[in-house]
Design an enzyme around this catalytic site. Sequence first.
Site, PDB file in Angstrom:
ATOM      1  N   GLY A 116      75.027  30.925  25.401  1.00  0.00           N
ATOM      2  CA  GLY A 116      75.295  32.361  25.520  1.00  0.00           C
ATOM      3  C   GLY A 116      75.114  32.835  26.953  1.00  0.00           C
ATOM      4  N   GLY A 165      72.538  30.548  28.736  1.00  0.00           N
ATOM      5  CA  GLY A 165      73.076  29.181  28.774  1.00  0.00           C
ATOM      6  C   GLY A 165      74.199  29.051  29.803  1.00  0.00           C
ATOM      7  NE  ARG A 171      62.919  41.975  24.033  1.00  0.00           N
ATOM      8  CZ  ARG A 171      62.047  42.648  24.778  1.00  0.00           C
ATOM      9  NH1 ARG A 171      61.349  43.633  24.249  1.00  0.00           N
ATOM     10  NH2 ARG A 171      61.888  42.344  26.046  1.00  0.00           N
ATOM     11  CG  HIS A 194      57.580  36.420  27.943  1.00  0.00           C
ATOM     12  ND1 HIS A 194      57.666  36.823  29.255  1.00  0.00           N
ATOM     13  CD2 HIS A 194      58.793  36.646  27.400  1.00  0.00           C
ATOM     14  CE1 HIS A 194      58.891  37.269  29.482  1.00  0.00           C
ATOM     15  NE2 HIS A 194      59.582  37.176  28.379  1.00  0.00           N
ATOM     16  NE  ARG A 244      62.128  40.622  34.262  1.00  0.00           N
ATOM     17  CZ  ARG A 244      62.303  40.281  32.992  1.00  0.00           C
ATOM     18  NH1 ARG A 244      61.272  40.113  32.193  1.00  0.00           N
ATOM     19  NH2 ARG A 244      63.511  40.130  32.503  1.00  0.00           N
ATOM     20  CB  ILE A 280      64.595  30.304  27.546  1.00  0.00           C
ATOM     21  CG1 ILE A 280      64.607  29.266  28.681  1.00  0.00           C
ATOM     22  CG2 ILE A 280      64.625  31.699  28.125  1.00  0.00           C
ATOM     23  CD1 ILE A 280      65.735  29.452  29.702  1.00  0.00           C
ATOM     24  CB  THR A 281      64.429  30.583  21.904  1.00  0.00           C
ATOM     25  OG1 THR A 281      65.617  29.884  22.249  1.00  0.00           O
ATOM     26  CG2 THR A 281      64.668  31.425  20.667  1.00  0.00           C
ATOM     27  CG  ASN A 288      65.328  33.501  17.718  1.00  0.00           C
ATOM     28  OD1 ASN A 288      66.475  33.459  17.253  1.00  0.00           O
ATOM     29  ND2 ASN A 288      65.016  34.266  18.746  1.00  0.00           N
ATOM     30  NE  ARG A 303      59.844  39.307  25.822  1.00  0.00           N
ATOM     31  CZ  ARG A 303      59.402  40.338  26.530  1.00  0.00           C
ATOM     32  NH1 ARG A 303      58.518  41.168  26.014  1.00  0.00           N
ATOM     33  NH2 ARG A 303      59.863  40.558  27.752  1.00  0.00           N
TER      34      ARG A 303
END
Length: 320
Positions: A12, A15, A83, A176, A152, A119-120, A96, A89
């Site tokens: 996606g 990816g 999301r 996270h 960030r 990463i999911t 997931n 999340r």
Amino acid sequence: MARNKIALIGSGQIGGTLAHLAGLKELGDIVLFDIAEGMPQGKALDLAESSPVDGFDSGLSGTNTYEGIAGSDVVIVTAGVPRKPGMSRDDLLEINLKVMEQVGAGIKKYAPDAFVICITNPLDAMVWALQKFSGLPANKVVGMAGVLDSSRFRYFLAEEFKVSVEDVTAFVLGGHGDTMVPLTRYSTVAGVPLTDLVKMGWLTAERLEEIVQRTRDGGAEIVGLLKTGSAFYAPAASAIAMAESYLKDKKRVLPCAAYLDGQYGQKDMYLGVPTVIGENGIERIIEIDLNSDEKAMFDKSVASVNGLVDACKKIQPALA
Ligand code: A3D
């Protein structure tokens, strides 16, 4: 010498960006995998057609079957759903988790020697489940979050101080998201800790707290703007930094969701901690002393991640 092989499970937004960056950096041959038919093949072809312009030689292919990832050196997992505005999340957990079960089985069968970067979301629980489902050694399965969170933080600080992003370092711990633990005394501008910069009048303690909170809410800020999905450029860049450190044995010190086996007083859980990534995967977890404020934030983070892991065990009792 044969090129490295990098498999991207989920093709996606993240990816596709991962494939582009891995190609531009010539990290190896790239296989995009997705359940959506035609989409990974289309993205692979489109990217391959950009390679003459950008001058990179990487094999790019798309697949809908796990055979295609056979023998991969690195597997980066973004399969699942992201999301939408108003979702946390944690709302993604049930869907997931099922995806992690399929992905874990595919990796176990076809890429058992790979370094796996998850990463999911919800990240800390999904990487824990992925390690269990895949059965790969814990030092070879890691979650990407801390590199993004600290990037960030670094960006916001560089903007605040009007200095180069290159000269700002940041140190974050914990899960996270909302319970992330930014360590201001270990975050610096050219080696000068943020706590000293407050004393030097570069910013007030209140302003620093605002920047910390913006960092914690960094993902939601992007979701709110995009409306149709979540961040993908910075998450992809962060995972590529981790993959590159493994493939080139750079031994970079990167904050990652790593398996804790007693470190920081925790067992059988994944949580964001400073790690060294080299040819053996997670080669070291750096344990630092936490002061009482940091410890309180860290404990909150542990409790939140444990809550998600318990929810996984209820949905899939085989994980308990
Ligand atoms: P998106 O663009 O929707 O891509 C996900 C892809 O996964 C889609 O192409 C789906 O077809 C595919 N997919 C769904 N189920 C399966 C399956 N069973 N097997 C293989 N592929 C499947 O999402 P995205 O790329 O924007 O985000 C991917 C994930 O990363 C989401 O869970 C996000 O929440 C998460 N994410 C994490 C961070 C962190 O910092 C940890 C940051 C941003 C996004």
